[in-house]
Design a protein around this motif. Sequence first.
Motif, PDB file in Angstrom:
ATOM      1  N   VAL A   1       0.871  -1.188   0.073  1.00 26.11           N
ATOM      2  CA  VAL A   1      -0.003  -0.004   0.068  1.00 26.11           C
ATOM      3  C   VAL A   1       0.923   1.349   0.044  1.00 26.11           C
ATOM      4  O   VAL A   1       1.634   1.412   0.859  1.00 26.11           O
ATOM      5  N   GLY A   2       0.701   2.084  -1.181  1.00 30.38           N
ATOM      6  CA  GLY A   2       1.519   3.420  -1.061  1.00 30.38           C
ATOM      7  C   GLY A   2       0.499   4.369  -0.346  1.00 30.38           C
ATOM      8  O   GLY A   2      -0.828   4.563  -0.473  1.00 30.38           O
ATOM      9  N   VAL A   3       1.280   5.204   0.673  1.00 35.82           N
ATOM     10  CA  VAL A   3       0.610   6.081   1.574  1.00 35.82           C
ATOM     11  C   VAL A   3       1.364   7.369   1.355  1.00 35.82           C
ATOM     12  O   VAL A   3       2.636   7.406   1.651  1.00 35.82           O
ATOM     13  N   GLU A   4       0.861   8.628   1.318  1.00 33.19           N
ATOM     14  CA  GLU A   4       1.440   9.762   1.411  1.00 33.19           C
ATOM     15  C   GLU A   4       2.328  10.145   2.575  1.00 33.19           C
ATOM     16  O   GLU A   4       1.868   9.634   3.661  1.00 33.19           O
ATOM     17  N   GLN A   5       3.398  10.823   2.293  1.00 34.67           N
ATOM     18  CA  GLN A   5       4.140  10.980   3.399  1.00 34.67           C
ATOM     19  C   GLN A   5       3.640  11.648   4.910  1.00 34.67           C
ATOM     20  O   GLN A   5       3.885  11.361   5.886  1.00 34.67           O
ATOM     21  N   SER A   6       2.632  12.484   4.857  1.00 37.89           N
ATOM     22  CA  SER A   6       1.922  13.302   5.565  1.00 37.89           C
ATOM     23  C   SER A   6       1.211  12.305   6.619  1.00 37.89           C
ATOM     24  O   SER A   6       0.707  12.719   7.680  1.00 37.89           O
ATOM     25  N   LEU A   7       0.687  11.232   6.203  1.00 40.33           N
ATOM     26  CA  LEU A   7      -0.036  10.360   6.666  1.00 40.33           C
ATOM     27  C   LEU A   7       0.606   9.380   7.611  1.00 40.33           C
ATOM     28  O   LEU A   7       0.137   8.100   7.596  1.00 40.33           O
ATOM     29  N   THR A   8       1.305   9.701   8.457  1.00 45.86           N
ATOM     30  CA  THR A   8       2.075   8.836   9.325  1.00 45.86           C
ATOM     31  C   THR A   8       1.092   7.902  10.196  1.00 45.86           C
ATOM     32  O   THR A   8       1.614   6.679  10.355  1.00 45.86           O
TER      33      THR A   8
ATOM     34  N   SER B   1       6.189   7.857  -9.265  1.00 43.64           N
ATOM     35  CA  SER B   1       6.632   6.474  -9.796  1.00 43.64           C
ATOM     36  C   SER B   1       6.411   5.273  -8.623  1.00 43.64           C
ATOM     37  O   SER B   1       6.459   4.129  -8.939  1.00 43.64           O
ATOM     38  N   ASP B   2       6.330   5.959  -7.320  1.00 38.49           N
ATOM     39  CA  ASP B   2       5.971   5.228  -6.135  1.00 38.49           C
ATOM     40  C   ASP B   2       5.092   4.203  -6.440  1.00 38.49           C
ATOM     41  O   ASP B   2       4.895   3.191  -5.810  1.00 38.49           O
TER      42      ASP B   2
ATOM     43  N   CYS C   1      -2.893  -0.676  -3.634  1.00 41.90           N
ATOM     44  CA  CYS C   1      -3.800   0.452  -3.400  1.00 41.90           C
ATOM     45  C   CYS C   1      -2.780   1.459  -2.768  1.00 41.90           C
ATOM     46  O   CYS C   1      -1.729   1.435  -2.433  1.00 41.90           O
ATOM     47  N   CYS C   2      -3.452   2.575  -2.931  1.00 38.00           N
ATOM     48  CA  CYS C   2      -2.869   4.001  -2.821  1.00 38.00           C
ATOM     49  C   CYS C   2      -3.779   4.864  -1.787  1.00 38.00           C
ATOM     50  O   CYS C   2      -5.019   4.672  -2.003  1.00 38.00           O
ATOM     51  N   VAL C   3      -3.001   5.389  -0.791  1.00 36.48           N
ATOM     52  CA  VAL C   3      -3.946   6.150   0.021  1.00 36.48           C
ATOM     53  C   VAL C   3      -3.265   7.871   0.184  1.00 36.48           C
ATOM     54  O   VAL C   3      -2.011   7.869   0.088  1.00 36.48           O
ATOM     55  N   VAL C   4      -4.153   8.660  -0.336  1.00 33.65           N
ATOM     56  CA  VAL C   4      -3.782  10.087  -0.301  1.00 33.65           C
ATOM     57  C   VAL C   4      -4.445  11.053   0.368  1.00 33.65           C
ATOM     58  O   VAL C   4      -5.529  10.684   0.778  1.00 33.65           O
TER      59      VAL C   4
ATOM     60  N   THR D   1      -2.672   8.651 -15.846  1.00 40.25           N
ATOM     61  CA  THR D   1      -2.809   7.656 -15.024  1.00 40.25           C
ATOM     62  C   THR D   1      -1.413   6.955 -14.622  1.00 40.25           C
ATOM     63  O   THR D   1      -0.829   6.523 -15.576  1.00 40.25           O
ATOM     64  N   VAL D   2      -1.061   6.745 -13.375  1.00 40.21           N
ATOM     65  CA  VAL D   2       0.075   6.301 -12.954  1.00 40.21           C
ATOM     66  C   VAL D   2       0.066   4.771 -12.524  1.00 40.21           C
ATOM     67  O   VAL D   2       0.892   4.063 -12.762  1.00 40.21           O
ATOM     68  N   THR D   3      -1.134   4.295 -12.345  1.00 35.56           N
ATOM     69  CA  THR D   3      -1.397   3.044 -11.598  1.00 35.56           C
ATOM     70  C   THR D   3      -3.142   2.782 -11.678  1.00 35.56           C
ATOM     71  O   THR D   3      -3.772   3.718 -11.826  1.00 35.56           O
ATOM     72  N   LYS D   4      -3.000   1.677 -11.901  1.00 30.60           N
ATOM     73  CA  LYS D   4      -4.511   0.944 -12.124  1.00 30.60           C
ATOM     74  C   LYS D   4      -4.866   0.550 -10.688  1.00 30.60           C
ATOM     75  O   LYS D   4      -6.200   0.092 -10.643  1.00 30.60           O
ATOM     76  N   ALA D   5      -4.229   0.704  -9.709  1.00 27.33           N
ATOM     77  CA  ALA D   5      -4.748   0.453  -8.320  1.00 27.33           C
ATOM     78  C   ALA D   5      -5.562   1.365  -7.927  1.00 27.33           C
ATOM     79  O   ALA D   5      -5.674   2.353  -8.218  1.00 27.33           O
ATOM     80  N   PRO D   6      -6.457   0.977  -6.708  1.00 21.82           N
ATOM     81  CA  PRO D   6      -7.405   1.806  -6.271  1.00 21.82           C
ATOM     82  C   PRO D   6      -6.899   2.990  -5.369  1.00 21.82           C
ATOM     83  O   PRO D   6      -5.728   2.755  -4.859  1.00 21.82           O
TER      84      PRO D   6
END
Length: 80
Positions: free
Chosen positions: A4-11, A31-32, A38-41, A54-59
Amino acid sequence: MARVGVEQSLTNVQDALRAKGYDVIELKQESDAQNCDCCVVTGLDSNVMGMADTVTKAPVIDANGMSADEVCQAVESRLQ
Protein backbone atom coordinates in the motif's frame (compact mmCIF):
# COMPACT_ATOMS: atom_id res chain seq x y z
CA MET A 1 0.51 -9.13 2.21
CA ALA A 2 -0.50 -6.33 -0.15
CA ARG A 3 1.70 -3.31 -0.84
CA VAL A 4 0.00 0.00 0.00
CA GLY A 5 1.38 3.39 -1.01
CA VAL A 6 0.64 6.15 1.49
CA GLU A 7 1.43 9.87 1.28
CA GLN A 8 4.24 10.97 3.58
CA SER A 9 2.05 13.21 5.75
CA LEU A 10 -0.23 10.32 6.76
CA THR A 11 2.08 8.75 9.34
CA ASN A 12 -0.80 7.57 11.56
CA VAL A 13 -2.28 5.71 8.57
CA GLN A 14 1.13 4.22 7.73
CA ASP A 15 1.50 2.95 11.31
CA ALA A 16 -2.03 1.49 11.38
CA LEU A 17 -1.54 -0.34 8.07
CA ARG A 18 1.86 -1.71 9.16
CA ALA A 19 0.24 -2.97 12.39
CA LYS A 20 -2.23 -4.92 10.23
CA GLY A 21 0.63 -6.50 8.29
CA TYR A 22 0.58 -4.44 5.08
CA ASP A 23 3.78 -3.58 3.23
CA VAL A 24 3.64 0.24 3.36
CA ILE A 25 5.52 2.41 0.87
CA GLU A 26 5.77 6.20 1.25
CA LEU A 27 4.58 7.99 -1.87
CA LYS A 28 7.30 10.57 -2.44
CA GLN A 29 6.89 10.81 -6.21
CA GLU A 30 4.41 9.55 -8.79
CA SER A 31 6.51 6.56 -9.84
CA ASP A 32 6.26 5.12 -6.30
CA ALA A 33 2.60 4.26 -6.94
CA GLN A 34 3.33 1.99 -9.89
CA ASN A 35 4.05 -1.14 -7.85
CA CYS A 36 1.32 -0.68 -5.23
CA ASP A 37 -1.86 -2.69 -4.85
CA CYS A 38 -3.64 0.35 -3.36
CA CYS A 39 -2.77 4.01 -2.69
CA VAL A 40 -3.87 6.36 0.09
CA VAL A 41 -3.69 10.12 -0.48
CA THR A 42 -4.79 13.22 1.42
CA GLY A 43 -6.65 14.79 -1.46
CA LEU A 44 -4.93 18.12 -0.79
CA ASP A 45 -3.22 18.06 -4.18
CA SER A 46 -6.50 17.94 -6.05
CA ASN A 47 -6.45 18.31 -9.79
CA VAL A 48 -7.74 21.84 -10.38
CA MET A 49 -7.19 21.75 -14.15
CA GLY A 50 -9.04 18.47 -14.65
CA MET A 51 -6.07 16.91 -16.45
CA ALA A 52 -4.35 13.78 -15.19
CA ASP A 53 -2.06 11.04 -16.38
CA THR A 54 -2.81 7.61 -14.96
CA VAL A 55 0.16 6.30 -13.02
CA THR A 56 -1.41 3.19 -11.52
CA LYS A 57 -4.48 1.04 -12.03
CA ALA A 58 -4.62 0.36 -8.28
CA PRO A 59 -7.51 1.78 -6.24
CA VAL A 60 -6.83 5.23 -4.78
CA ILE A 61 -8.37 6.17 -1.43
CA ASP A 62 -8.81 9.81 -0.43
CA ALA A 63 -8.17 9.85 3.33
CA ASN A 64 -9.46 13.39 3.80
CA GLY A 65 -11.74 13.44 6.86
CA MET A 66 -11.15 9.76 7.68
CA SER A 67 -9.56 8.23 10.77
CA ALA A 68 -6.70 5.75 10.44
CA ASP A 69 -9.11 2.90 11.24
CA GLU A 70 -11.55 4.04 8.56
CA VAL A 71 -8.72 4.16 6.02
CA CYS A 72 -7.65 0.63 7.00
CA GLN A 73 -11.22 -0.59 6.49
CA ALA A 74 -11.37 1.12 3.08
CA VAL A 75 -8.07 -0.50 2.06
CA GLU A 76 -9.27 -3.93 3.17
CA SER A 77 -12.55 -3.60 1.29
CA ARG A 78 -10.87 -2.46 -1.94
CA LEU A 79 -8.28 -5.25 -1.87
CA GLN A 80 -10.80 -8.08 -1.44
